[in-house]
Design a protein around this motif. Structure first.
Motif, PDB file in Angstrom:
ATOM      1  N   SER A 128       0.836  -1.204   0.000  1.00 23.31           N
ATOM      2  CA  SER A 128       0.000   0.000   0.000  1.00 23.31           C
ATOM      3  C   SER A 128       0.862   1.241   0.000  1.00 23.31           C
ATOM      4  O   SER A 128       0.581   2.228  -0.676  1.00 23.31           O
ATOM      5  N   SER A 129       1.919   1.154   0.794  1.00 18.73           N
ATOM      6  CA  SER A 129       2.803   2.297   0.923  1.00 18.73           C
ATOM      7  C   SER A 129       3.465   2.633  -0.423  1.00 18.73           C
ATOM      8  O   SER A 129       3.571   3.802  -0.800  1.00 18.73           O
ATOM      9  N   LEU A 130       3.852   1.588  -1.175  1.00 16.95           N
ATOM     10  CA  LEU A 130       4.397   1.821  -2.514  1.00 16.95           C
ATOM     11  C   LEU A 130       3.362   2.506  -3.396  1.00 16.95           C
ATOM     12  O   LEU A 130       3.670   3.463  -4.112  1.00 16.95           O
ATOM     13  N   GLU A 131       2.124   2.008  -3.326  1.00 14.72           N
ATOM     14  CA  GLU A 131       1.068   2.603  -4.146  1.00 14.72           C
ATOM     15  C   GLU A 131       0.894   4.076  -3.814  1.00 14.72           C
ATOM     16  O   GLU A 131       0.755   4.916  -4.693  1.00 14.72           O
ATOM     17  N   MET A 132       0.907   4.385  -2.513  1.00 19.14           N
ATOM     18  CA  MET A 132       0.724   5.780  -2.125  1.00 19.14           C
ATOM     19  C   MET A 132       1.919   6.639  -2.508  1.00 19.14           C
ATOM     20  O   MET A 132       1.812   7.851  -2.614  1.00 19.14           O
ATOM     21  N   MET A 133       3.083   6.001  -2.702  1.00 18.99           N
ATOM     22  CA  MET A 133       4.239   6.768  -3.181  1.00 18.99           C
ATOM     23  C   MET A 133       4.255   6.826  -4.704  1.00 18.99           C
ATOM     24  O   MET A 133       5.281   7.150  -5.303  1.00 18.99           O
ATOM     25  N   ALA A 134       3.134   6.450  -5.304  1.00 19.61           N
ATOM     26  CA  ALA A 134       3.015   6.482  -6.759  1.00 19.61           C
ATOM     27  C   ALA A 134       4.009   5.552  -7.437  1.00 19.61           C
ATOM     28  O   ALA A 134       4.546   5.850  -8.495  1.00 19.61           O
ATOM     29  N   VAL A 135       4.306   4.414  -6.788  1.00 22.53           N
ATOM     30  CA  VAL A 135       5.141   3.384  -7.402  1.00 22.53           C
ATOM     31  C   VAL A 135       4.274   2.139  -7.517  1.00 22.53           C
ATOM     32  O   VAL A 135       3.670   1.714  -6.543  1.00 22.53           O
ATOM     33  N   ASP A 136       4.203   1.585  -8.720  1.00 23.64           N
ATOM     34  CA  ASP A 136       3.335   0.439  -8.939  1.00 23.64           C
ATOM     35  C   ASP A 136       3.964  -0.812  -8.322  1.00 23.64           C
ATOM     36  O   ASP A 136       5.015  -1.258  -8.765  1.00 23.64           O
TER      37      ASP A 136
END
Lengths: 257, 274, 155
Positions: A128-136
């Protein structure tokens, strides 16, 4: 009526699961390649998935080759055909045992580790944290692991087969006294590069694809709890092994009949 | 939305009439929420009322069934994947567990979003990382691995990573849960000072009333699938709704009953005895 | 340091795989497939081909010179025809040669044996697409036993 409804529901669930798994795979491997970023990640996964599975593969290959040598000899010597030990060991390893046993060991060693690692990343909100950092996370986490598994398993299967043949050689020739020259020459006469070696490699590419895909999907969709992760890990080993054996039958029927 | 003086202030985030289901469970029925720019907004409510869901709606990780989620003029649910990722570079989220990447050191964790989204040379990135770690008091811990940190330190390290790209909005998911009083105090201080010095907009999701009421400029209380009250903390403490007062004062019985719905106690006992 | 170690170990992994592949190619498999280079096709018809299969070897004096590529039945009498590819290294097989279905050992696999014929003036060499004029069919055990019994009865 209930039975039919249940059957329908579970079929739909299976189809939905397969669809979701397919979408996950496509999203993670399709897209603009970014070699500068993905290559180090891929190398790291080759290390985790491939290099760290090497030891178990080499040891198992050696022992299985030695057992084949021993068993084959005791059967063949009754017919006075111990010269056929070479092709027996080589063909059974190249066509069946190399790809299949490697895939089963890989599902247990690397597949379960992949599932647990990704499941844990989900449980600790790293995905989730990756997603929120705009990293797929599919591109970042799933994709390098997929390629590493897909490439390293056939490599491991080749190592397994080669070491297994050497194991059969040690037992058959060095210990039980089959003629050295006959062992290799009869083997060479009956092993065909394309039919036997290449078909084995194709089998193990298929197994690599299936096992890695299952492991990643199970991890990515694991319940984010400790029970969920352990269930997903078990499921990876069970589903992966069954899929390997099922595909093995289909491929053998296509290739060698 | 009006502040105390009665003049309009602009909202960075605005939810209008949001309906959201998880499976067959209704989580929200017509939620309205305003998050004023540059302020600390607290979202509070009993456990399981879907506070974290609110953050995921704003971050676009979940889509509402209907209603609008507006972030700085963009309709979050309608954005394409690429636009959404572009927008997420302007916000960041501090997860409950910190969610540090376990396979990298603390410094690399902080450097990660910078390396991922900018083309700055490595030396400049290292300098930024040192500045961000200094801001949370962990410059000396840059070389440690995440599993060597205490819970409070991990959360501060994650905070350093969350502010690495200087976002406009930070969402804190339960930042005070499971912290000892000292690290709780540190985090309260950090949230307040970051908000003031960087001009951030903050959203805190929490059920720790004292800490949250202490630093929030604006409080929204969620219960019964809706925002039951929002306003400045002082105004809420003597809110007309009994539910709000029960929650803020921590009373065990009230509109949220102590007893789970059951039939008559005496009847139940007698039925068993008979 | 860390990255370097990983790179070295992955390198070892790749190198080991290449060694294994070379071992399989050179030591285990028959990579000296005679028909891999340029080849030409000959055919022969038999009464009975026994257990001959596609990819069975074609040998002259025990040396493999080609492989069987196709087996089919031809004509009104369903005569089996075998097509074979022969390496162009051996392109001087006279048309007087005989081709036979032979068996390696008592229980071994069957193969095609070519017995080169005499060379004289006016005798051509077989070329691509030609057919052997002389062929010996496979020995079928039941027929052999039948012949033996028959000849015994004559005495």
């Amino acid at each position: 009526m209930d039975v039919i409804a249940n059957l329908g529901r579970s079929s739909l669930n299976i189809l939905r699961g397969m669809g979701a798994a397919l979408i996950m795979l496509l999203q993670s491997i399709i897209g603009k390649p970014q070699p500068r970023k993905s290559f180090p990640l891929f190398m790291r996964q080759m290390y985790v998935v491939g290099v760290q599975s090497m030891l178990i593969i080499l040891i198992s290959g050696l022992f299985i080759g030695m057992v084949l040598g021993l068993q084959g000899y005791t059967i063949l010597v009754d017919f006075g055909a111990e010269q056929a030990l070479g092709p027996m060991v080589a063909l059974s390893l190249l066509r069946e045992l190399g790809p299949v046993v490697t895939a089963l060991l890989f599902a247990g060693r690397a597949g379960s580790a992949l599932t647990a690692e990704i499941g844990l990343m989900r449980a600790t909100e790293q995905l989730s944290s990756l997603e929120m950092m705009a990293v797929d996370p599919l591109r970042r986490v799933v994709s390098p692991r997929f390629w590493a598994g897909f490439i390293s398993m056939p490599m491991l299967a080749l190592l397994f087969t080669a070491v297994g043949i050497l194991g059969g050689y040690f037992v058959g020739v060095q210990w039980l006294g089959v003629d050295d020259g006959a062992f290799w020459s009869v083997m060479q006469a009956s092993v065909d590069w394309r039919d036997d070696v290449m078909n084995g490699v194709i089998k193990s590419l298929v197994f690599a694809f299936v096992v890695t895909w299952i492991a990643l999907y199970k991890g990515y969709t694991a319940e984010p709890t400790s029970e969920g992760i352990s269930a997903a890990t078990t499921s990876t080993v069970v589903t992966g092994s069954l899929a390997v054996l099922g595909f093995d039958f289909v491929l053998t029927a296509i290739m060698f009949s | 939305m009006y502040d105390q003086k009665g003049c309009t202030v602009d909202n960075l985030v605005e939810l209008k009439d949001v309906y959201f289901n998880r499976g067959n469970t209704v989580i929200y029925e017509g939620v309205n929420l305003q998050v004023p720019r540059g302020k600390i907004t607290a979202i509070m409510g009993p456990s399981g009322c879907g506070k974290t869901t609110m953050l995921r709606l704003i971050g676009g990780q979940l889509k509402p069934r209907s209603g609008s989620v507006d972030f700085a003029g963009h309709q979050v649910p309608e954005l394409s994947r690429g636009e959404l990722y572009e927008l997420r570079k302007r916000m960041s989220m501090l997860f409950q567990s910190g969610a540090l990447f376990t396979d990298m050191s603390v410094s690399d964790n902080v450097a990660f979003p910078i390396l991922e989204h900018t083309k700055l040379p490595r030396e400049i990135v290292d300098t930024i990382v040192k500045m961000k770690l200094q801001a949370v008091g962990l410059r000396g811990a840059g070389g440690l691995q995440p599993d060597e940190l205490s819970g409070g330190m991990a959360r501060r390290a994650a905070l350093a990573r969350a502010i690495a790209l200087d976002p406009e909005l930070i969402m804190y998911d339960e930042p005070f849960t499971g912290q000892d009083p000292i690290s709780m105090g540190m985090i309260v201080k950090l949230i307040r000072s970051l908000n003031q010095t960087l001009g951030l907009t903050s959203i805190i999701v929490s059920h720790d009333i004292h800490e949250t009421m202490g630093i929030a400029d604006h409080v929204a209380i969620i219960a019964n699938k809706q925002v039951v009250a929002q306003g400045p903390p002082q105004a809420l403490l003597d809110h007309e709704s009994a539910l709000v007062r029960q929650f803020l004062n921590g009373e065990p019985d009230g509109p949220v009953p102590f007893h789970y719905q059951a039939n008559n106690y005496l009847d139940d006992l007698m039925a068993r005895g008979g | 340091m860390e990255t370097r170690k990983i790179e070295i170990l992955v390198g070892v992994f790749v190198a080991a795989t290449i060694v294994a592949l070379v071992f399989l190619a050179l030591r285990v498999a028959s990579n000296t497939d005679i028909t891999r280079g340029s080849s030409y096709t000959l055919s022969a018809s038999f009464d009975n081909i026994g257990g001959l299969k596609v990819r069975s070897p074609v040998k002259i004096g025990g040396v493999t010179v080609g492989r069987v590529t196709n087996i089919y039945l031809e004509g009104d009498y369903y005569e089996p025809v075998v097509e074979m590819q022969i390496s162009t290294t051996y392109d001087q097989i006279p048309e007087t040669s005989t081709v036979s279905v032979l068996t390696s050992g008592l229980l071994g696999e069957q193969y095609l044996g070519i017995e080169p014929g005499f060379i004289d003036e006016g005798i051509m060499m077989l070329e691509n697409g030609d057919r052997f004029m002389n062929s010996n069919s496979a020995m079928v055990l039941e027929e052999l036993i039948g012949q033996f019994l028959f000849s015994q009865g004559d005495n």
